[in-house]
Design a protein around this motif. Structure first.
Motif, PDB file in Angstrom:
ATOM      1  N   VAL A  83      81.548 -10.171  81.245  1.00 45.12           N
ATOM      2  CA  VAL A  83      81.836  -8.855  80.868  1.00 45.12           C
ATOM      3  C   VAL A  83      83.151  -8.826  80.420  1.00 45.12           C
ATOM      4  O   VAL A  83      83.445  -7.842  79.354  1.00 45.12           O
ATOM      5  CB  VAL A  83      81.863  -7.832  82.204  1.00 45.12           C
ATOM      6  CG1 VAL A  83      82.353  -6.659  82.017  1.00 45.12           C
ATOM      7  CG2 VAL A  83      80.212  -7.874  82.804  1.00 45.12           C
ATOM      8  N   PHE A  84      84.191  -9.671  80.588  1.00 49.65           N
ATOM      9  CA  PHE A  84      85.520  -9.496  80.266  1.00 49.65           C
ATOM     10  C   PHE A  84      85.551  -9.983  78.723  1.00 49.65           C
ATOM     11  O   PHE A  84      86.102  -9.333  77.952  1.00 49.65           O
ATOM     12  CB  PHE A  84      86.170 -10.540  80.843  1.00 49.65           C
ATOM     13  CG  PHE A  84      87.634 -10.728  80.522  1.00 49.65           C
ATOM     14  CD1 PHE A  84      88.827  -9.838  80.261  1.00 49.65           C
ATOM     15  CD2 PHE A  84      88.135 -12.154  79.865  1.00 49.65           C
ATOM     16  CE1 PHE A  84      89.975 -10.124  79.960  1.00 49.65           C
ATOM     17  CE2 PHE A  84      89.312 -12.245  79.496  1.00 49.65           C
ATOM     18  CZ  PHE A  84      90.301 -11.129  79.450  1.00 49.65           C
ATOM     19  N   TRP A  85      84.425 -10.790  78.258  1.00 45.05           N
ATOM     20  CA  TRP A  85      84.489 -11.580  77.026  1.00 45.05           C
ATOM     21  C   TRP A  85      84.090 -10.195  76.078  1.00 45.05           C
ATOM     22  O   TRP A  85      84.413  -9.842  74.911  1.00 45.05           O
ATOM     23  CB  TRP A  85      83.846 -12.524  76.919  1.00 45.05           C
ATOM     24  CG  TRP A  85      83.677 -12.922  75.315  1.00 45.05           C
ATOM     25  CD1 TRP A  85      82.311 -12.972  74.738  1.00 45.05           C
ATOM     26  CD2 TRP A  85      84.646 -13.830  74.529  1.00 45.05           C
ATOM     27  NE1 TRP A  85      82.481 -13.487  73.575  1.00 45.05           N
ATOM     28  CE2 TRP A  85      83.686 -13.622  73.180  1.00 45.05           C
ATOM     29  CE3 TRP A  85      85.692 -13.942  74.664  1.00 45.05           C
ATOM     30  CZ2 TRP A  85      84.493 -14.268  71.986  1.00 45.05           C
ATOM     31  CZ3 TRP A  85      86.563 -14.534  73.626  1.00 45.05           C
ATOM     32  CH2 TRP A  85      85.747 -14.832  72.339  1.00 45.05           C
ATOM     33  N   ASP A  86      82.906  -9.754  76.733  1.00 43.90           N
ATOM     34  CA  ASP A  86      82.570  -8.495  76.014  1.00 43.90           C
ATOM     35  C   ASP A  86      83.351  -7.254  75.806  1.00 43.90           C
ATOM     36  O   ASP A  86      83.552  -6.653  74.474  1.00 43.90           O
ATOM     37  CB  ASP A  86      81.182  -7.925  76.636  1.00 43.90           C
ATOM     38  CG  ASP A  86      79.909  -8.942  76.662  1.00 43.90           C
ATOM     39  OD1 ASP A  86      79.972  -9.671  75.662  1.00 43.90           O
ATOM     40  OD2 ASP A  86      79.213  -8.752  77.527  1.00 43.90           O
ATOM     41  N   MET A  87      84.314  -7.113  76.892  1.00 43.22           N
ATOM     42  CA  MET A  87      85.271  -6.261  76.734  1.00 43.22           C
ATOM     43  C   MET A  87      86.260  -6.565  75.456  1.00 43.22           C
ATOM     44  O   MET A  87      86.739  -5.499  74.933  1.00 43.22           O
ATOM     45  CB  MET A  87      86.131  -6.072  77.992  1.00 43.22           C
ATOM     46  CG  MET A  87      87.070  -4.906  78.146  1.00 43.22           C
ATOM     47  SD  MET A  87      88.276  -5.126  79.487  1.00 43.22           S
ATOM     48  CE  MET A  87      89.076  -6.600  78.712  1.00 43.22           C
ATOM     49  N   LEU A  88      86.731  -7.670  75.575  1.00 50.42           N
ATOM     50  CA  LEU A  88      87.704  -8.035  74.646  1.00 50.42           C
ATOM     51  C   LEU A  88      87.172  -8.036  73.123  1.00 50.42           C
ATOM     52  O   LEU A  88      87.948  -7.664  72.195  1.00 50.42           O
ATOM     53  CB  LEU A  88      88.010  -9.579  74.603  1.00 50.42           C
ATOM     54  CG  LEU A  88      88.826  -9.916  75.839  1.00 50.42           C
ATOM     55  CD1 LEU A  88      89.183 -11.310  76.065  1.00 50.42           C
ATOM     56  CD2 LEU A  88      90.155  -9.020  75.962  1.00 50.42           C
ATOM     57  N   CYS A  89      86.105  -7.971  72.989  1.00 50.86           N
ATOM     58  CA  CYS A  89      85.281  -7.862  71.828  1.00 50.86           C
ATOM     59  C   CYS A  89      84.990  -6.425  71.244  1.00 50.86           C
ATOM     60  O   CYS A  89      84.798  -6.088  70.021  1.00 50.86           O
ATOM     61  CB  CYS A  89      83.895  -8.789  71.768  1.00 50.86           C
ATOM     62  SG  CYS A  89      84.281 -10.714  71.947  1.00 50.86           S
ATOM     63  N   THR A  90      85.130  -5.415  72.062  1.00 44.82           N
ATOM     64  CA  THR A  90      84.733  -4.126  71.870  1.00 44.82           C
ATOM     65  C   THR A  90      85.873  -3.327  72.101  1.00 44.82           C
ATOM     66  O   THR A  90      85.935  -2.105  71.321  1.00 44.82           O
ATOM     67  CB  THR A  90      83.509  -3.645  72.667  1.00 44.82           C
ATOM     68  OG1 THR A  90      83.662  -3.817  74.177  1.00 44.82           O
ATOM     69  CG2 THR A  90      82.114  -4.622  72.348  1.00 44.82           C
ATOM     70  N   LEU A  91      86.626  -3.395  73.035  1.00 49.58           N
ATOM     71  CA  LEU A  91      87.710  -2.366  73.409  1.00 49.58           C
ATOM     72  C   LEU A  91      88.954  -2.397  72.505  1.00 49.58           C
ATOM     73  O   LEU A  91      89.413  -3.541  72.322  1.00 49.58           O
ATOM     74  CB  LEU A  91      88.114  -2.595  74.849  1.00 49.58           C
ATOM     75  CG  LEU A  91      89.050  -1.437  75.799  1.00 49.58           C
ATOM     76  CD1 LEU A  91      87.796  -0.387  75.941  1.00 49.58           C
ATOM     77  CD2 LEU A  91      89.356  -1.883  77.042  1.00 49.58           C
ATOM     78  N   PRO A  92      89.278  -1.266  71.740  1.00 47.65           N
ATOM     79  CA  PRO A  92      90.452  -1.205  71.099  1.00 47.65           C
ATOM     80  C   PRO A  92      91.689  -1.618  71.684  1.00 47.65           C
ATOM     81  O   PRO A  92      91.925  -1.161  72.931  1.00 47.65           O
ATOM     82  CB  PRO A  92      90.263   0.211  70.153  1.00 47.65           C
ATOM     83  CG  PRO A  92      89.438   0.967  71.345  1.00 47.65           C
ATOM     84  CD  PRO A  92      88.590   0.066  72.001  1.00 47.65           C
ATOM     85  N   LEU A  93      92.544  -2.085  71.010  1.00 46.78           N
ATOM     86  CA  LEU A  93      93.979  -2.370  71.553  1.00 46.78           C
ATOM     87  C   LEU A  93      94.670  -0.997  72.384  1.00 46.78           C
ATOM     88  O   LEU A  93      95.423  -1.241  72.995  1.00 46.78           O
ATOM     89  CB  LEU A  93      94.743  -3.201  70.591  1.00 46.78           C
ATOM     90  CG  LEU A  93      94.564  -4.444  70.205  1.00 46.78           C
ATOM     91  CD1 LEU A  93      95.236  -5.353  69.049  1.00 46.78           C
ATOM     92  CD2 LEU A  93      94.390  -5.518  71.397  1.00 46.78           C
ATOM     93  N   SER A  94      94.395   0.045  71.651  1.00 43.42           N
ATOM     94  CA  SER A  94      95.085   1.271  71.952  1.00 43.42           C
ATOM     95  C   SER A  94      94.844   1.691  73.760  1.00 43.42           C
ATOM     96  O   SER A  94      95.474   2.203  74.255  1.00 43.42           O
ATOM     97  CB  SER A  94      94.929   2.208  71.301  1.00 43.42           C
ATOM     98  OG  SER A  94      93.446   2.492  71.152  1.00 43.42           O
ATOM     99  N   MET A  95      93.685   0.931  73.946  1.00 39.93           N
ATOM    100  CA  MET A  95      93.158   1.299  75.476  1.00 39.93           C
ATOM    101  C   MET A  95      93.895   0.324  76.250  1.00 39.93           C
ATOM    102  O   MET A  95      93.784   0.752  77.541  1.00 39.93           O
ATOM    103  CB  MET A  95      91.574   1.139  75.414  1.00 39.93           C
ATOM    104  CG  MET A  95      90.887   1.972  74.610  1.00 39.93           C
ATOM    105  SD  MET A  95      91.226   3.848  74.847  1.00 39.93           S
ATOM    106  CE  MET A  95      90.129   3.871  76.256  1.00 39.93           C
ATOM    107  N   TYR A  96      94.619  -0.550  76.019  1.00 36.26           N
ATOM    108  CA  TYR A  96      95.272  -1.372  77.132  1.00 36.26           C
ATOM    109  C   TYR A  96      96.762  -0.849  77.393  1.00 36.26           C
ATOM    110  O   TYR A  96      97.492  -0.431  76.794  1.00 36.26           O
ATOM    111  CB  TYR A  96      95.668  -2.755  76.622  1.00 36.26           C
ATOM    112  CG  TYR A  96      94.255  -3.872  76.055  1.00 36.26           C
ATOM    113  CD1 TYR A  96      93.495  -4.440  77.226  1.00 36.26           C
ATOM    114  CD2 TYR A  96      93.286  -3.359  74.976  1.00 36.26           C
ATOM    115  CE1 TYR A  96      92.268  -5.232  76.835  1.00 36.26           C
ATOM    116  CE2 TYR A  96      92.313  -4.162  74.679  1.00 36.26           C
ATOM    117  CZ  TYR A  96      91.892  -4.908  75.668  1.00 36.26           C
ATOM    118  OH  TYR A  96      90.614  -5.596  75.671  1.00 36.26           O
TER     119      TYR A  96
END
Length: 268
Positions: A68-81
């Motif tokens: 799930v962490f890998w999927d999140m890195l591939c989909t979540l934009p940097l502005s959300m971190y």
């Protein structure tokens, strides 16, 4: 479930990625004792084995979390971190790692170190055999950092911490509520069935914990800790999260038959 008072914005000035609903744990008012089968001591060991292998199956949560962490890195934009989100994220990832893999790796490393120590006449080549400050010249600094300065301390200190944690857990959850209960409720009256020694339940508890830690922990951790964890990893490798769920009975004596509090018929 606690819905937020207002939605969190995204984009510029965002508070980052936060869930629309937050789940908070609510502890059940139930006290559980150790596995004790009504069919005898041997069956208790068998059922404890089933419980241990069921618990170690939780290593599957680590692989799923990494996926799930890998999927999140591939989909979540940097502005959300943000810092809060990253902190919570690593908590989720590190907890199953420390629960399942670190004890296994530590046991293997300590086992290899112990065999090497025994084969060299109870001494580590290049490491002193007395407690002293690690020198800064580099010759013995690595031994000090690795905990091989004297093999007693890397084992003695964790055992003392485990013993103290168990003592405080049982005293806080079982003994202290029963001492202050005065018939307040069945939950408070439950003391774990610990008999007093010379009028003090604390002495009995300390004696049992010392017996467990000094005599029984090392041999019992081999089947219920090391082997069970290795089998858990092996099962996850070949079968994923598919396994046979076997319950572990927790039979209680008549004097402490209300140890389950709200799980007992007629409990308040």
């Amino acid at each position: 479930l606690n819905p937020p008072k207002k939605p969190y914005p995204t984009g510029e000035g965002s508070l980052g990625c936060r869930p629309a609903l937050r789940v908070r744990a609510i502890m059940l008012p139930v006290k559980s004792t150790s596995v004790a089968s009504s069919e005898g001591v041997w069956q208790s060991y068998v059922e404890r084995w089933h419980q241990a292998t069921r618990h170690t199956q939780g290593v599957a949560e680590l692989s799923y979390s990494l996926l799930v962490f890998w999927d999140m890195l591939c989909t979540l934009p940097l502005s959300m971190y943000n810092l809060h989100f990253i902190t919570q994220l690593f908590k989720v990832l590190l907890r199953p790692f420390f629960m399942h893999l670190v004890p296994l790796l530590q046991t293997i490393a300590l086992g290899v170190l112990s065999v090497d120590w025994f084969l060299h006449n109870r001494a580590m080549p290049g490491c002193p055999d007395k407690i002293w400050m690690a020198s800064s010249d580099g010759e013995t600094l690595l031994c000090g950092f690795a905990g091989a300065w004297a093999l007693t301390w890397p084992v003695l200190i964790p055992l003392a911490m485990v013993a103290w944690a168990n003592y405080r857990f049982i005293r806080t959850g079982f003994l202290e509520p029963s001492w202050a209960s005065t018939g307040r409720s069945r939950w408070h009256d439950t003391d774990g069935g610990i008999p007093p020694t010379w009028g003090a339940q604390d002495l009995t508890l300390l004696g049992l914990i010392l017996l467990d830690n000094v005599v029984l922990m090392a041999p019992l951790m081999i089947p219920y800790g090391l082997i069970a964890e290795v089998l858990g990893c092996w099962n996850v490798l070949w079968k994923g999260n598919h396994f046979k769920y076997v319950t572990a009975a927790k039979a209680l004596s008549a004097s402490s038959s209300h140890d389950y509090g709200t799980m007992t018929n007629g409990a308040p």
